[in-house]
Design an enzyme around this catalytic site. Structure first.
Site, short mmCIF file in Angstrom:
data_model
loop_
_atom_site.label_atom_id
_atom_site.label_comp_id
_atom_site.label_asym_id
_atom_site.label_seq_id
_atom_site.Cartn_x
_atom_site.Cartn_y
_atom_site.Cartn_z
N SER A 94 31.90 6.15 -21.36
CA SER A 94 31.84 6.90 -20.10
C SER A 94 30.44 7.37 -19.75
CB SER A 94 32.79 8.10 -20.16
OG SER A 94 32.50 8.86 -21.30
N THR A 196 32.05 12.94 -19.42
CA THR A 196 30.64 13.06 -19.10
C THR A 196 30.02 13.87 -20.20
OG1 THR A 196 31.01 12.99 -16.72
CG2 THR A 196 29.13 14.29 -17.46
N THR A 214 26.46 10.48 -16.82
CA THR A 214 27.78 9.83 -16.85
C THR A 214 27.73 8.45 -16.19
OG1 THR A 214 30.12 10.21 -16.32
CG2 THR A 214 28.55 10.71 -14.59
N ARG A 224 31.02 5.01 -5.13
CA ARG A 224 31.44 6.40 -5.37
C ARG A 224 30.42 7.11 -6.27
NH1 ARG A 224 32.72 9.74 -10.06
NH2 ARG A 224 34.26 11.28 -9.44
N THR A 247 32.86 18.58 -16.70
CA THR A 247 33.33 17.23 -16.96
C THR A 247 34.72 17.10 -16.33
OG1 THR A 247 33.84 15.58 -18.69
CG2 THR A 247 34.32 17.88 -19.20
N GLY A 248 35.12 15.87 -16.09
CA GLY A 248 36.43 15.67 -15.48
C GLY A 248 36.30 15.09 -14.09
N1 ASP Z 1 32.66 14.11 -13.80
C1 ASP Z 1 32.57 12.68 -13.87
C2 ASP Z 1 32.70 12.10 -12.50
O1 ASP Z 1 33.51 12.57 -11.73
C3 ASP Z 1 33.56 12.04 -14.77
C4 ASP Z 1 33.98 12.77 -16.00
O2 ASP Z 1 33.37 13.72 -16.44
O3 ASP Z 1 34.97 12.41 -16.58
O4 ASP Z 1 32.05 11.13 -12.23
#
Ligand code: ASP
Length: 337
Positions: A94, A196, A214, A224, A247-248
């Site tokens: 990731s 991330t 990330t 995106r 993160t997320g």
């Molecule tokens: N925050 C990151 C994104 O939306 C992805 C992640 O942290 O899982 O690109």
């Protein structure tokens, strides 16, 4: 991290981290669904400097950052060095090299960095460069701008001496081929298709810096860009207050400007833990129907060395270097029932 990691932590990390750390007492707490549950951290703990905190199981990253700080280096160098470890790790699907691609099969990278003087740099939709965090730092230090994107970011990186490389590994290509058949939704909880590294450091002088890098949500739409390169969303630091990172699923973080929100809440007197919880509650309140489906996690640290961590769901974890020790901890979380 690997595809296996989040599944592992969901089953076993709470027990192993708590048993192994010896740092925290286990307190009880009232969650927002009215249940009593074990709180996973002691958010009021203070520590001597330096401190490093990073999202997920990123021990190598905190070790690299701590080495810089223990040798008297600054927080900015520490977070950059820390972030470079997962960027170069092909097993980490990731971030950077080996990151899962978008739905066109192209790896696109987002990163940002910020120092204790309020300087900031970022890149987004960058391709074929192993260390977007270092390009972000170069944007901060060598241009009048904060963010470069896509082809412009690539041209800048090449002009600065970075080399173009293919970041799509055989493994991540196979995942993409499989995704084309299964078409799993992106951001699904506890399916390892996003994560991330956000990393915050306080150096021996008490100065703070942060970095976030990330490959974004796996199999996202081409073009995106998530929260991670957005100063104030994926990461924010203010040397008067502290810092935060996320993160997320970035769409939720961006719509609430989560990291900036956390820092501002800490400025108003909230502890890092309280500020992280409030930022998650904003997401829950704004998106009551969908927050259960998508995961977000926040980390924060203040200038006293207190830290906080909170996620929407069980499964978010973080690595902390504090008082000379590196430990992996489970984060407390909102959705307990
Ligand atoms: N925050 C990151 C994104 O939306 C992805 C992640 O942290 O899982 O690109």
């Amino acid at each position: 991290m690997t595809i296996k990691r989040r599944k592992f932590l969901k089953k076993s990390v709470i027990g192993t981290a708590m048993a192994g750390s010896g740092l925290w007492g286990c307190t009880t707490d009232q969650n927002h669904n009215g249940n009593t549950a074990a709180a996973s951290i002691n958010p009021h703990s203070q520590s001597s400097l330096p401190i490093v905190i990073a999202t997920w199981d990123n021990l190598k990253a905190t070790e690299a950052a701590a080495e810089v700080l223990n040798n008297g280096g600054g927080a900015l160098d520490a977070v950059e060095q820390g972030a470079k470890l997962p960027e170069a790790d092909p097993q980490d699907n990731s971030v950077g090299y080996g990151g899962l691609p978008d739905r066109s099969g192209i790896v696109t990278l987002d990163a940002c960095i910020m120092d204790h003087q309020g300087n900031a740099g970022a890149v987004c939709f960058l391709q074929n460069i192993m260390h977007p965090i270092s390009v972000a730092r170069r944007v901060m230090e060598s241009t009048p701008h904060v963010m470069l994107s896509g082809q412009g970011a690539l041209e800048f990186a090449l002009a600065e001496g970075f080399e173009e490389e293919n970041l799509l590994t055989e493994d991540s290509k196979q995942h993409w081929e499989q995704w084309k058949v299964e078409k799993k939704p992106y951001g699904e909880i506890n399916f390892e298709n996003h994560d991330t590294i956000g990393i915050l450091a306080l150096d021996q002088q008490g100065n703070i810096s942060g970095a976030c890098t990330t490959s974004g949500l796996a199999f996202k739409m081409h073009g995106r860009v998530g929260d991670s390169p957005i100063i104030g969303a994926g990461m924010y630091v203010d040397n008067e207050v502290g810092g935060a990172c996320a993160t997320g699923v970035g769409e939720y973080v961006m719509k609430t400007l989560g990291s900036f929100l956390i820092v501002e809440l800490m400025r108003q007197g909230r502890s890092p833990q309280e500020a992280c919880e409030e930022a998650i509650q904003r997401i829950v309140k704004r998106h009551p129907k969908v927050y259960r489906e998508y995961e977000v996690g926040y980390l924060a640290v203040n200038k006293k060395g207190q830290h906080g961590a909170y996620g929407t769901e069980q499964g978010f974890e973080y690595t902390l270097f504090q008082n000379g020790n590196h430990n992996l901890f489970p984060s407390d979380y909102y959705l307990k029932s």
